[in-house]
Motif scaffolding. Structure first.
Motif, PDB file in Angstrom:
ATOM      1  N   ARG A  71      60.288  47.358  90.260  1.00  0.00           N
ATOM      2  CA  ARG A  71      60.347  45.909  90.488  1.00  0.00           C
ATOM      3  C   ARG A  71      59.683  45.079  89.393  1.00  0.00           C
ATOM      4  NH1 ARG A  71      57.683  45.257  96.003  1.00  0.00           N
ATOM      5  NH2 ARG A  71      58.285  47.421  96.141  1.00  0.00           N
ATOM      6  N   TYR A  72      58.923  45.692  88.492  1.00  0.00           N
ATOM      7  CA  TYR A  72      58.103  44.961  87.516  1.00  0.00           C
ATOM      8  C   TYR A  72      58.864  44.668  86.224  1.00  0.00           C
ATOM      9  CZ  TYR A  72      54.652  46.565  90.812  1.00  0.00           C
ATOM     10  OH  TYR A  72      53.965  46.819  91.964  1.00  0.00           O
ATOM     11  N   ARG A  73      58.631  43.497  85.679  1.00  0.00           N
ATOM     12  CA  ARG A  73      59.226  43.119  84.393  1.00  0.00           C
ATOM     13  C   ARG A  73      58.604  43.925  83.251  1.00  0.00           C
ATOM     14  NH1 ARG A  73      58.459  38.626  87.363  1.00  0.00           N
ATOM     15  NH2 ARG A  73      60.322  37.546  88.018  1.00  0.00           N
ATOM     16  N   HIS A  74      57.311  44.201  83.385  1.00  0.00           N
ATOM     17  CA  HIS A  74      56.607  45.035  82.397  1.00  0.00           C
ATOM     18  C   HIS A  74      57.025  46.476  82.692  1.00  0.00           C
ATOM     19  CE1 HIS A  74      52.979  45.488  79.710  1.00  0.00           C
ATOM     20  NE2 HIS A  74      53.338  46.743  79.978  1.00  0.00           N
ATOM     21  N   ALA A  75      57.985  46.998  81.921  1.00  0.00           N
ATOM     22  CA  ALA A  75      58.678  48.213  82.351  1.00  0.00           C
ATOM     23  C   ALA A  75      58.501  49.438  81.452  1.00  0.00           C
ATOM     24  CB  ALA A  75      60.167  47.902  82.496  1.00  0.00           C
ATOM     25  N   HIS A  76      57.616  49.422  80.481  1.00  0.00           N
ATOM     26  CA  HIS A  76      57.453  50.636  79.672  1.00  0.00           C
ATOM     27  C   HIS A  76      56.505  51.611  80.373  1.00  0.00           C
ATOM     28  CE1 HIS A  76      53.295  50.219  78.211  1.00  0.00           C
ATOM     29  NE2 HIS A  76      53.511  48.928  78.320  1.00  0.00           N
ATOM     30  N   GLY A  77      56.414  52.817  79.852  1.00  0.00           N
ATOM     31  CA  GLY A  77      55.483  53.800  80.418  1.00  0.00           C
ATOM     32  C   GLY A  77      56.057  54.520  81.622  1.00  0.00           C
ATOM     33  N   SER A  78      55.162  55.128  82.400  1.00  0.00           N
ATOM     34  CA  SER A  78      55.584  55.897  83.570  1.00  0.00           C
ATOM     35  C   SER A  78      56.174  54.961  84.629  1.00  0.00           C
ATOM     36  CB  SER A  78      54.398  56.679  84.135  1.00  0.00           C
ATOM     37  OG  SER A  78      53.395  55.793  84.569  1.00  0.00           O
ATOM     38  N   PRO A  79      56.944  55.518  85.578  1.00  0.00           N
ATOM     39  CA  PRO A  79      57.529  54.675  86.624  1.00  0.00           C
ATOM     40  C   PRO A  79      56.459  53.854  87.365  1.00  0.00           C
ATOM     41  CG  PRO A  79      58.464  56.874  86.699  1.00  0.00           C
ATOM     42  CD  PRO A  79      57.337  56.918  85.713  1.00  0.00           C
ATOM     43  N   GLY A  80      56.709  52.550  87.478  1.00  0.00           N
ATOM     44  CA  GLY A  80      55.773  51.671  88.165  1.00  0.00           C
ATOM     45  C   GLY A  80      54.590  51.225  87.331  1.00  0.00           C
ATOM     46  N   HIS A  81      54.613  51.517  86.027  1.00  0.00           N
ATOM     47  CA  HIS A  81      53.481  51.165  85.164  1.00  0.00           C
ATOM     48  C   HIS A  81      53.202  49.655  85.159  1.00  0.00           C
ATOM     49  CE1 HIS A  81      50.646  51.365  81.875  1.00  0.00           C
ATOM     50  NE2 HIS A  81      51.414  50.586  81.130  1.00  0.00           N
ATOM     51  N   GLY A  82      54.208  48.854  85.457  1.00  0.00           N
ATOM     52  CA  GLY A  82      53.987  47.411  85.544  1.00  0.00           C
ATOM     53  C   GLY A  82      52.926  47.066  86.569  1.00  0.00           C
ATOM     54  N   ALA A  83      52.802  47.852  87.633  1.00  0.00           N
ATOM     55  CA  ALA A  83      51.765  47.641  88.644  1.00  0.00           C
ATOM     56  C   ALA A  83      50.377  47.769  88.036  1.00  0.00           C
ATOM     57  CB  ALA A  83      51.925  48.642  89.783  1.00  0.00           C
ATOM     58  N   ASP A  84      50.237  48.685  87.069  1.00  0.00           N
ATOM     59  CA  ASP A  84      48.936  48.874  86.409  1.00  0.00           C
ATOM     60  C   ASP A  84      48.479  47.602  85.711  1.00  0.00           C
ATOM     61  OD1 ASP A  84      49.004  51.551  87.211  1.00  0.00           O
ATOM     62  OD2 ASP A  84      49.990  52.179  85.349  1.00  0.00           O
ATOM     63  N   HIS A  85      49.444  46.844  85.181  1.00  0.00           N
ATOM     64  CA  HIS A  85      49.111  45.616  84.464  1.00  0.00           C
ATOM     65  C   HIS A  85      48.813  44.449  85.405  1.00  0.00           C
ATOM     66  CE1 HIS A  85      49.671  46.885  80.308  1.00  0.00           C
ATOM     67  NE2 HIS A  85      50.544  47.743  80.812  1.00  0.00           N
ATOM     68  N   VAL A  86      49.169  44.575  86.665  1.00  0.00           N
ATOM     69  CA  VAL A  86      48.846  43.555  87.667  1.00  0.00           C
ATOM     70  C   VAL A  86      47.456  43.815  88.263  1.00  0.00           C
ATOM     71  CG1 VAL A  86      49.573  42.531  89.867  1.00  0.00           C
ATOM     72  CG2 VAL A  86      51.285  43.163  88.154  1.00  0.00           C
ATOM     73  N   LEU A  87      47.025  45.069  88.253  1.00  0.00           N
ATOM     74  CA  LEU A  87      45.749  45.463  88.862  1.00  0.00           C
ATOM     75  C   LEU A  87      44.573  44.564  88.473  1.00  0.00           C
ATOM     76  CD1 LEU A  87      44.103  47.633  90.548  1.00  0.00           C
ATOM     77  CD2 LEU A  87      43.618  48.648  88.313  1.00  0.00           C
ATOM     78  N   PRO A  88      44.354  44.245  87.170  1.00  0.00           N
ATOM     79  CA  PRO A  88      43.182  43.428  86.829  1.00  0.00           C
ATOM     80  C   PRO A  88      43.212  42.006  87.411  1.00  0.00           C
ATOM     81  CG  PRO A  88      43.970  44.589  84.893  1.00  0.00           C
ATOM     82  CD  PRO A  88      45.012  44.763  85.969  1.00  0.00           C
ATOM     83  N   GLY A  89      44.383  41.577  87.900  1.00  0.00           N
ATOM     84  CA  GLY A  89      44.450  40.299  88.605  1.00  0.00           C
ATOM     85  C   GLY A  89      43.851  40.386  90.000  1.00  0.00           C
ATOM     86  N   ASN A 121      47.059  56.656  80.664  1.00  0.00           N
ATOM     87  CA  ASN A 121      45.888  56.652  79.789  1.00  0.00           C
ATOM     88  C   ASN A 121      44.631  56.990  80.586  1.00  0.00           C
ATOM     89  OD1 ASN A 121      43.920  56.229  77.887  1.00  0.00           O
ATOM     90  ND2 ASN A 121      44.169  54.021  77.792  1.00  0.00           N
ATOM     91  N   PRO A 122      44.188  58.243  80.573  1.00  0.00           N
ATOM     92  CA  PRO A 122      43.008  58.625  81.356  1.00  0.00           C
ATOM     93  C   PRO A 122      41.674  58.426  80.633  1.00  0.00           C
ATOM     94  CG  PRO A 122      43.979  60.577  80.406  1.00  0.00           C
ATOM     95  CD  PRO A 122      44.865  59.415  80.007  1.00  0.00           C
ATOM     96  N   ARG A 123      41.686  57.902  79.425  1.00  0.00           N
ATOM     97  CA  ARG A 123      40.435  57.670  78.680  1.00  0.00           C
ATOM     98  C   ARG A 123      40.114  56.186  78.724  1.00  0.00           C
ATOM     99  NH1 ARG A 123      37.945  62.021  78.760  1.00  0.00           N
ATOM    100  NH2 ARG A 123      36.447  60.951  77.458  1.00  0.00           N
TER     101      ARG A 123
END
Length: 133
Positions: A71-89, A121-123
């Motif tokens: 569902r995320y516009r930010h679509a690179h990386g693993s499936p659902g990675h766009g959710a990772d970019h919403v987390l800090p909000g 990115n685990p580091r």
């Protein structure tokens, strides 16, 4: 201002307790403020109780709020990675705690934790800064 950078591996745990490192950093520094900051676009910090299930409850709640799908516009990386970019909000990239006589003035059950749902990115770097009062 005193500062130090922690290197944190989140490959095995999505919630990592930073409290012991923050306590060590603040020791013998007197009174002031300790800022904990994660300079990443896909991680955040929280003050929660750990070890009694709250850390897993937090992860479950975040997974419900931020499903890992397309569902995320930010679509690179693993499936659902766009959710990772919403987390800090939702989970702030910084936390500041008062320090008295070299001790973070946290409540009895409070811990400072790094929250990282990003599988790509685990580091992580976490910057601790102390401002004397």
């Amino acid at each position: 201002m005193n500062t130090e950078v922690l290197d944190v591996d989140t490959a095995r745990r999505r919630v990592v307790d930073l409290t012991p490192a923050v306590r060590d950093f603040c020791a013998r520094r007197g009174d002031g403020l300790c800022n904990v900051f994660v300079p990443h676009a896909t991680a955040g910090l929280a003050v929660i109780e750990t070890g009694a299930g709250s850390d897993e409850d937090l992860l479950d709640a975040l997974e419900r709020l931020l499903p890992r799908d397309d569902r995320y516009r930010h679509a690179h990386g693993s499936p659902g990675h766009g959710a990772d970019h919403v987390l800090p909000g939702l989970v702030s990239p910084s936390v500041t705690v008062p320090v008295g006589d070299g001790q973070p003035l946290l409540g009895t059950w409070q811990s400072i934790v790094l929250v990282d749902l990003n599988r790509d990115n685990p580091r992580r770097s976490v910057r601790l800064s102390f401002l004397s009062g």
